[in-house]
Write a protein that holds these residues in place. Structure first.
Motif, PDB file in Angstrom:
ATOM      1  N   VAL A 202     -47.003  -2.587  63.804  1.00  8.28           N
ATOM      2  CA  VAL A 202     -47.945  -3.417  63.051  1.00  8.28           C
ATOM      3  C   VAL A 202     -49.098  -3.782  63.978  1.00  8.28           C
ATOM      4  O   VAL A 202     -48.881  -4.197  65.127  1.00  8.28           O
ATOM      5  CB  VAL A 202     -47.277  -4.715  62.533  1.00  8.28           C
ATOM      6  N   HIS A 203     -50.311  -3.638  63.461  1.00  3.86           N
ATOM      7  CA  HIS A 203     -51.505  -4.047  64.210  1.00  3.86           C
ATOM      8  C   HIS A 203     -52.059  -5.323  63.599  1.00  3.86           C
ATOM      9  O   HIS A 203     -52.172  -5.458  62.381  1.00  3.86           O
ATOM     10  CB  HIS A 203     -52.576  -2.961  64.173  1.00  3.86           C
TER      11      HIS A 203
ATOM     12  N   ILE B 171     -50.683 -11.896  66.770  1.00  2.00           N
ATOM     13  CA  ILE B 171     -50.146 -10.965  67.764  1.00  2.00           C
ATOM     14  C   ILE B 171     -48.868 -11.538  68.377  1.00  2.00           C
ATOM     15  O   ILE B 171     -48.814 -12.706  68.766  1.00  2.00           O
ATOM     16  CB  ILE B 171     -51.201 -10.674  68.849  1.00  2.00           C
ATOM     17  N   GLY B 172     -47.845 -10.718  68.408  1.00  3.31           N
ATOM     18  CA  GLY B 172     -46.549 -11.127  68.947  1.00  3.31           C
ATOM     19  C   GLY B 172     -45.576 -11.646  67.916  1.00  3.31           C
ATOM     20  O   GLY B 172     -44.382 -11.776  68.197  1.00  3.31           O
TER      21      GLY B 172
ATOM     22  N   GLU C 114     -42.089 -12.187  59.316  1.00 11.09           N
ATOM     23  CA  GLU C 114     -42.747 -13.490  59.221  1.00 11.09           C
ATOM     24  C   GLU C 114     -44.174 -13.347  58.708  1.00 11.09           C
ATOM     25  O   GLU C 114     -44.635 -14.140  57.879  1.00 11.09           O
ATOM     26  CB  GLU C 114     -42.756 -14.163  60.586  1.00 11.09           C
ATOM     27  N   LEU C 115     -44.889 -12.308  59.152  1.00  7.77           N
ATOM     28  CA  LEU C 115     -46.295 -12.134  58.785  1.00  7.77           C
ATOM     29  C   LEU C 115     -46.482 -11.803  57.307  1.00  7.77           C
ATOM     30  O   LEU C 115     -47.554 -12.045  56.753  1.00  7.77           O
ATOM     31  CB  LEU C 115     -46.924 -11.033  59.646  1.00  7.77           C
TER      32      LEU C 115
ATOM     33  N   ARG D 278     -36.704 -13.461  56.994  1.00  7.56           N
ATOM     34  CA  ARG D 278     -35.878 -12.866  58.042  1.00  7.56           C
ATOM     35  C   ARG D 278     -36.761 -11.984  58.917  1.00  7.56           C
ATOM     36  O   ARG D 278     -37.735 -11.394  58.439  1.00  7.56           O
ATOM     37  CB  ARG D 278     -34.754 -12.023  57.436  1.00  7.56           C
ATOM     38  N   PRO D 279     -36.441 -11.852  60.188  1.00  7.11           N
ATOM     39  CA  PRO D 279     -37.191 -10.942  61.058  1.00  7.11           C
ATOM     40  C   PRO D 279     -36.775  -9.500  60.802  1.00  7.11           C
ATOM     41  O   PRO D 279     -35.671  -9.221  60.324  1.00  7.11           O
ATOM     42  CB  PRO D 279     -36.784 -11.390  62.462  1.00  7.11           C
ATOM     43  N   VAL D 280     -37.674  -8.571  61.127  1.00  7.48           N
ATOM     44  CA  VAL D 280     -37.359  -7.149  60.976  1.00  7.48           C
ATOM     45  C   VAL D 280     -37.370  -6.428  62.320  1.00  7.48           C
ATOM     46  O   VAL D 280     -37.098  -5.227  62.381  1.00  7.48           O
ATOM     47  CB  VAL D 280     -38.333  -6.460  59.992  1.00  7.48           C
TER      48      VAL D 280
END
Length: 360
Positions: free
Chosen positions: A31-32, A39-40, A45-46, A51-53
């Motif tokens: 992901v950009h 960033i980071g 979340e974005l 849940r995180p991936v």
């Protein structure tokens, strides 16, 4: 399984990202993001997942190229930074990475795009043996696929009108949409970018030319028209606060003229509240927005597309569909011959990719 990188996580990008994460036939590998606040952070979340991936956003294009993905989904805003976007897209394409995108709208009809935007991207595709496909809702679906469907039902066409009629009040994009259209400006202020001579024609002209070519017609002229509406009352909405005397509605169009008559019209009617510009067209049946095609001919055909979602606002639903126009094309574009891909190159049956996927 196609390995995919998402570029940008804004109004369209976050929906594209969510779709990529949920697709069993695609693997998100990168992901950009350009903002330091993104960033980071984890991709889940974005895009609003709970849940995180396991994929963190980066601002390093070369690091994403090193991942050697099959395709990049490019939804970063390009209309305010076209030369930078062309260079960024070209870096991916020269590296042999296919790109599908919703921005750089000059390329929605690539065969009729101006040389300054088409030639460097075509050269990058040749150098990398890669393909580029740009589309969306408008420019995109409403001015091409929807028109093609309507025109297939008519034995004789007199004129074609394509409209986006939308209340942008809940659209959180004052930086680009608001500023470029001039919402919140006074009549005495400098003209907003969209109203400068030739800008509307430059953005939507390629689609008018493409439609004319599909009909076997050589137009005499392509021109633009613009009009603004200034509110007598204060307006508060998500887009921005508008004071009395400031612009709260806009309509503009690119028109194709044949034998002194307008035969193709691509028009926007956008306002920040239902009270703005009461004499202009509204969506039917109380809807917030509509993408409409009207063909005057034998017979007359009118098609109205309404987008909705059980959670998101209709403007967000439009962003989801904008993302869908390219996410659903990834597989076909990856298999396509190298070069610039136009919407008429892609079989519509190849874009039916959203059915029956499990909930993210």
């Amino acid at each position: 399984m196609r390995r995919v990188v998402q570029v940008s996580t804004g109004n369209v990008g976050r929906h594209a990202l969510r779709a990529l994460i949920g697709r069993p036939d695609l693997e998100l590998v990168g992901v950009h993001a350009s903002g330091p606040d993104k960033i980071g952070r984890d991709a889940g979340e974005l895009c609003g997942l709970d849940r995180p991936v396991g994929i963190a956003a980066t601002g390093d294009v070369e690091a994403l190229i090193d991942l050697a993905p099959d395709c990049v989904v490019y939804t970063a805003l390009a209309e305010t930074r076209p030369m930078e976007a062309i260079e960024q897209l070209s870096r991916f394409l020269r590296a042999g990475i296919n790109v599908v995108g919703t921005s750089l709208v000059w390329m929605a009809a690539p065969r009729y795009a101006e040389d300054w935007v088409r030639e460097p991207l075509a050269a990058a595709c040749t150098a990398g043996d890669s393909s580029l496909y740009i589309n969306g809702i408008d420019p995109g679906y409403s001015g091409d696929t929807l028109v093609h469907t309507a025109a297939s039902l008519v034995t004789r066409i007199g004129s074609i009108t394509v409209q986006e009629i939308f209340d942008y009040g809940n659209y959180d994009d004052a930086e680009f949409t608001g500023a470029s259209m001039g919402f919140g400006t006074e009549e005495s202020a400098e003209l907003p970018p969209l109203f400068l001579p030739g800008v509307v024609e430059s953005l939507w002209g390629p689609q008018v030319r493409a439609l004319a070519a599909n009909l076997g017609v050589t137009l005499d002229e392509i021109r633009q028209r613009t009009e603004r509406w200034f509110t007598p009352d204060p307006i508060g909405c998500t887009m921005m606060a508008v004071a009395p005397g400031q612009m709260a509605a806009v309509r503009f169009a690119t028109e194709g003229v044949l034998d002194g008559r307008v035969v193709i019209t691509l028009e926007h009617v956008n306002r920040l509240t239902a009270a703005a510009a009461p004499e202009w067209d509204f969506p039917p049946d109380g809807h917030v927005g509509v993408h409409r095609v009207v063909i005057e001919g034998e017979p007359r055909v009118e098609m109205n597309t309404h987008l909705s979602h059980p959670v998101f606002d209709p403007t967000d639903a439009g962003c989801i569909s904008t993302a869908a126009r390219v996410v659903n094309a990834i597989d076909w574009v990856c298999d396509a011959p190298a070069g610039l891909v136009a919407v008429e190159d892609v079989p519509q049956s190849a874009l039916m990719r959203g059915l029956l996927w499990a909930e993210v």
